[in-house]
Design an enzyme around this catalytic site. Structure first.
Site, PDB file in Angstrom:
ATOM      1  N   ASP A  37       0.813  -1.220   0.000  1.00 41.22           N
ATOM      2  CA  ASP A  37       0.000   0.000   0.000  1.00 41.22           C
ATOM      3  C   ASP A  37       0.849   1.273   0.000  1.00 41.22           C
ATOM      4  O   ASP A  37       0.493   2.266   0.629  1.00 41.22           O
ATOM      5  CB  ASP A  37      -0.964   0.004   1.210  1.00 41.22           C
ATOM      6  CG  ASP A  37      -1.770  -1.267   1.258  1.00 41.22           C
ATOM      7  OD1 ASP A  37      -2.237  -1.700   0.194  1.00 41.22           O
ATOM      8  OD2 ASP A  37      -1.912  -1.845   2.352  1.00 41.22           O
ATOM      9  N   HIS A  65      -4.733  -1.945  -5.663  1.00 39.86           N
ATOM     10  CA  HIS A  65      -4.062  -0.747  -6.168  1.00 39.86           C
ATOM     11  C   HIS A  65      -5.096   0.274  -6.611  1.00 39.86           C
ATOM     12  O   HIS A  65      -5.929  -0.002  -7.454  1.00 39.86           O
ATOM     13  CB  HIS A  65      -3.127  -1.111  -7.329  1.00 39.86           C
ATOM     14  CG  HIS A  65      -2.055  -2.073  -6.914  1.00 39.86           C
ATOM     15  ND1 HIS A  65      -1.241  -2.719  -7.789  1.00 39.86           N
ATOM     16  CD2 HIS A  65      -1.671  -2.499  -5.684  1.00 39.86           C
ATOM     17  CE1 HIS A  65      -0.396  -3.496  -7.123  1.00 39.86           C
ATOM     18  NE2 HIS A  65      -0.644  -3.386  -5.837  1.00 39.86           N
ATOM     19  N   LYS A 168       0.986 -25.108  -5.867  1.00 37.99           N
ATOM     20  CA  LYS A 168       1.952 -24.950  -6.966  1.00 37.99           C
ATOM     21  C   LYS A 168       3.260 -25.650  -6.591  1.00 37.99           C
ATOM     22  O   LYS A 168       3.800 -26.438  -7.361  1.00 37.99           O
ATOM     23  CB  LYS A 168       2.185 -23.454  -7.231  1.00 37.99           C
ATOM     24  CG  LYS A 168       3.226 -23.143  -8.269  1.00 37.99           C
ATOM     25  CD  LYS A 168       3.314 -21.630  -8.499  1.00 37.99           C
ATOM     26  CE  LYS A 168       4.417 -21.286  -9.492  1.00 37.99           C
ATOM     27  NZ  LYS A 168       4.427 -19.852  -9.839  1.00 37.99           N
ATOM     28  N   VAL A 325      -7.529  -1.582   0.751  1.00 35.86           N
ATOM     29  CA  VAL A 325      -8.383  -1.600  -0.444  1.00 35.86           C
ATOM     30  C   VAL A 325      -9.007  -2.991  -0.631  1.00 35.86           C
ATOM     31  O   VAL A 325     -10.106  -3.142  -1.131  1.00 35.86           O
ATOM     32  CB  VAL A 325      -7.553  -1.235  -1.710  1.00 35.86           C
ATOM     33  CG1 VAL A 325      -8.397  -1.292  -2.977  1.00 35.86           C
ATOM     34  CG2 VAL A 325      -6.931   0.134  -1.564  1.00 35.86           C
ATOM     35  N   GLY A 328     -10.671  -3.823   3.576  1.00 40.67           N
ATOM     36  CA  GLY A 328     -11.351  -2.786   4.353  1.00 40.67           C
ATOM     37  C   GLY A 328     -10.850  -2.685   5.791  1.00 40.67           C
ATOM     38  O   GLY A 328     -11.448  -2.021   6.623  1.00 40.67           O
TER      39      GLY A 328
HETATM   40  P1  IMO Z   1      -0.625  -4.275  -2.215  1.00 42.06           P
HETATM   41  O1  IMO Z   1      -0.169  -4.782  -3.542  1.00 42.06           O
HETATM   42  C1  IMO Z   1      -0.799  -4.776   2.139  1.00 42.06           C
HETATM   43  C2  IMO Z   1      -0.495  -8.892   3.688  1.00 42.06           C
HETATM   44  C3  IMO Z   1      -1.777  -9.323   4.377  1.00 42.06           C
HETATM   45  C4  IMO Z   1      -1.223 -10.295   5.397  1.00 42.06           C
HETATM   46  C5  IMO Z   1      -0.080 -10.975   4.633  1.00 42.06           C
HETATM   47  C6  IMO Z   1      -0.437 -12.311   4.019  1.00 42.06           C
HETATM   48  O2  IMO Z   1      -1.982  -3.696  -2.188  1.00 42.06           O
HETATM   49  O3  IMO Z   1       0.396  -3.378  -1.597  1.00 42.06           O
HETATM   50  P2  IMO Z   1      -1.979 -13.043   1.974  1.00 42.06           P
HETATM   51  O4  IMO Z   1      -3.444 -12.839   1.754  1.00 42.06           O
HETATM   52  O5  IMO Z   1      -1.118 -12.442   0.913  1.00 42.06           O
HETATM   53  O6  IMO Z   1      -1.628 -14.464   2.257  1.00 42.06           O
HETATM   54  O7  IMO Z   1      -1.679 -12.238   3.339  1.00 42.06           O
HETATM   55  O8  IMO Z   1       0.286 -10.076   3.598  1.00 42.06           O
HETATM   56  N1  IMO Z   1      -0.663  -8.365   2.314  1.00 42.06           N
HETATM   57  C7  IMO Z   1      -0.735  -7.056   2.011  1.00 42.06           C
HETATM   58  N2  IMO Z   1      -0.749  -5.950   2.793  1.00 42.06           N
HETATM   59  N3  IMO Z   1      -0.838  -4.628   0.806  1.00 42.06           N
HETATM   60  C8  IMO Z   1      -0.808  -5.712   0.009  1.00 42.06           C
HETATM   61  O9  IMO Z   1      -0.731  -5.628  -1.335  1.00 42.06           O
HETATM   62  C9  IMO Z   1      -0.780  -7.005   0.601  1.00 42.06           C
HETATM   63  N4  IMO Z   1      -0.759  -8.255   0.122  1.00 42.06           N
HETATM   64  C10 IMO Z   1      -0.675  -9.071   1.175  1.00 42.06           C
HETATM   65  O10 IMO Z   1      -2.436  -8.232   4.971  1.00 42.06           O
HETATM   66  O11 IMO Z   1      -0.659  -9.593   6.470  1.00 42.06           O
HETATM   67 MG    MG Z   2      -2.915  -2.008  -1.646  1.00 39.16          MG
END
Ligand code: IMO
Ligand code: MG
EC number: 6.3.4.4
Length: 427
Positions: A37, A65, A168, A325, A328
């Site tokens: 994020d 995103h 996988k 996003v 929530g």
């Molecule tokens: P973007 O691309 C923030 C965090 C989850 C959790 C950990 C594992 O929007 O920056 P998962 O569902 O991947 O097995 O969860 O990783 N997490 C993110 N936190 N932004 C993201 O993506 C995230 N993708 C995974 O909150 O702590």
């Molecule tokens: Mg994000």
């Protein structure tokens, strides 16, 4: 002697000449440098305006995103943020895990906001793995089990990311190419996988027939978008000059190898994931942009040494609209922001009073590190209308230059707000 003469006389082959003179197009990469994020979507959107191809190489719809264009806010999870650019092709690579119902839900939602013609611009690798609804259910069950056994869970997005990458790696996964081939064979493998899961999780209820029926419909909808992903990428690199951009999902500290394991996601979100998730040779990686916020946030559980469990953290959460996003959830916040009297930057971790030159691997150790800070005066002025470096308050400039020197990487852009134009270009 004979051999030497022969060697001297020979001419380089076409393949050798190609390797010397034309290693192909370079690929620019945007990656999250913190816990996600950071605003990757915005940087991708900026670069996508001059790109021919925008690719996702890892992760799934755990990513979220946001891109703001003309006051319209688009949320992307699986679609590369480049999809709003009508001139570029968006590619979902082999390293991505795809939940088809989620993909279509996302498409429908963004169509309502004005996204058009996406089906002419989207290409999906035949080697990408499929996230099933039962993978998502298992993600939830594993979280419950972790909570029961260890008193805490990971705080995953419950999008089935971990179970799908686990399949996988254990070679029980199903890929898009399997869905495109014989559906009877595909169904048998899906049913076997469900049985394996049910032997591990007796509480798991799966309506496999209805899931297969839905997948059959989705298969026909995506069929025109599927390509041999390795050849698609090879062609993009070695064909006519093209600008290729990779949009990283998740972030460095969520990387399965380099992040705060086990509180990480299940893919390589650092630069190696670009090579393996798309089939790009390391030599074709061009500029790599790491995106950071001026303060840090984290969603979910895990060590977060600079976390502000106080009024400062709350201020950052509300003023920065720090809500996930994808889920929530409120994001946890660590330092800093312009409204503050002073800004502290964490510059080192200490264990037993001694600075450590590395990022500790073990979570219990990381939970206990002491953070060494440097303090800067806050600038306490709104900078969201600033578009030139010289118009930034000197205190803000000072802070940015300090960060640049400490990380040893030139800062290319400074973001000052949500929308496309809220950027200061440094060089
Ligand atoms: P973007 O691309 C923030 C965090 C989850 C959790 C950990 C594992 O929007 O920056 P998962 O569902 O991947 O097995 O969860 O990783 N997490 C993110 N936190 N932004 C993201 O993506 C995230 N993708 C995974 O909150 O702590
Ligand atoms: Mg994000």
């Amino acid at each position: 002697m004979k051999h030497e003469t022969c060697f001297k006389k020979s001419h380089p082959s076409a393949a050798v000449k190609r390797a010397r003179n034309d290693s192909g197009n370079k690929v620019a990469v945007v990656l999250g440098a913190q816990w996600g994020d950071e605003g990757k979507g915005k940087v991708v959107d900026l670069l996508a305006t001059e790109s021919d191809v925008v690719c996702r190489c890892q992760g799934g719809n755990n990513a979220g995103h946001t891109v703001v264009v003309d006051e319209e806010e688009y949320d992307f999870h699986l679609l590369p943020s480049g999809i709003i650019n009508t001139k570029c092709t968006s590619f979902i690579g082999n390293g991505v895990v795809i939940h088809l119902p989620g993909l279509f839900e996302e498409i429908d939602k963004n169509e309502k906001r004005g996204l058009k013609g996406w089906d002419k611009r989207l290409v999906i690798s035949d080697r990408a793995h499929i996230v099933f609804d039962f993978h998502q259910a298992v993600d939830g069950l594993q979280e419950v089990q972790r909570q029961a056994q260890e008193g805490q869970n990971i705080g995953t997005t419950k999008k089935g990311i971990g179970p799908t990458y686990a399949c996988k790696a254990s070679r029980t996964g199903l890929r898009i190419c399997d869905l495109m081939a014989d559906f009877g064979e595909f169904s048998t493998r899906v049913k076997n996988l469900v049985l394996q899961y049910q032997s591990m999780y007796p509480a798991l209820k799966v309506d496999v027939e209805s899931e297969l029926k839905k997948l059959k419909d989705y298969a026909e909808r995506i069929r025109p978008l599927i390509r041999d992903g390795v050849y698609f990428m090879y062609d993009a690199i070695h064909g006519p000059p093209k600008k290729i951009l990779v949009e990283g999902a998740n972030a460095a500290l969520l990387d399965i190898d380099f992040g705060t394991y086990p509180f990480v996601t299940s893919s390589n979100c650092t630069v190696g994931g670009v090579c393996t998730g798309l089939g790009i040779p390391p030599a074709n990686i061009g500029e790599v942009y790491g995106v950071s916020k001026a303060y840090t946030t984290r969603v979910g559980i895990g060590a977060f040494p600079t976390e502000q469990l106080n009024a400062v953290g709350e201020l950052l959460q509300t003023r920065g609209h720090e809500v996930g996003v994808t889920t929530g959830r409120k994001r946890r916040c660590a330092l800093w922001f312009y409204v503050l009297d002073e800004i502290k930057v964490g510059v080192a971790y200490k264990i037993n009073g001694k600075r450590v030159p590395y990022f500790p691997a073990n979570m219990e150790v990381l939970q206990k590190v002491e953070v060494e800070y440097e303090t800067f005066p806050g600038w306490k002025t709104d900078t969201s209308a600033v578009r030139k470096w010289s118009d930034l308050p000197p205190k803000a400039q000072n802070y940015i230059r300090f960060v640049e020197n400490r990380i040893g990487v030139p800062i290319k852009w400074v973001g000052v707000g949500k929308s496309r134009e809220c950027m200061i270009q440094m060089f």
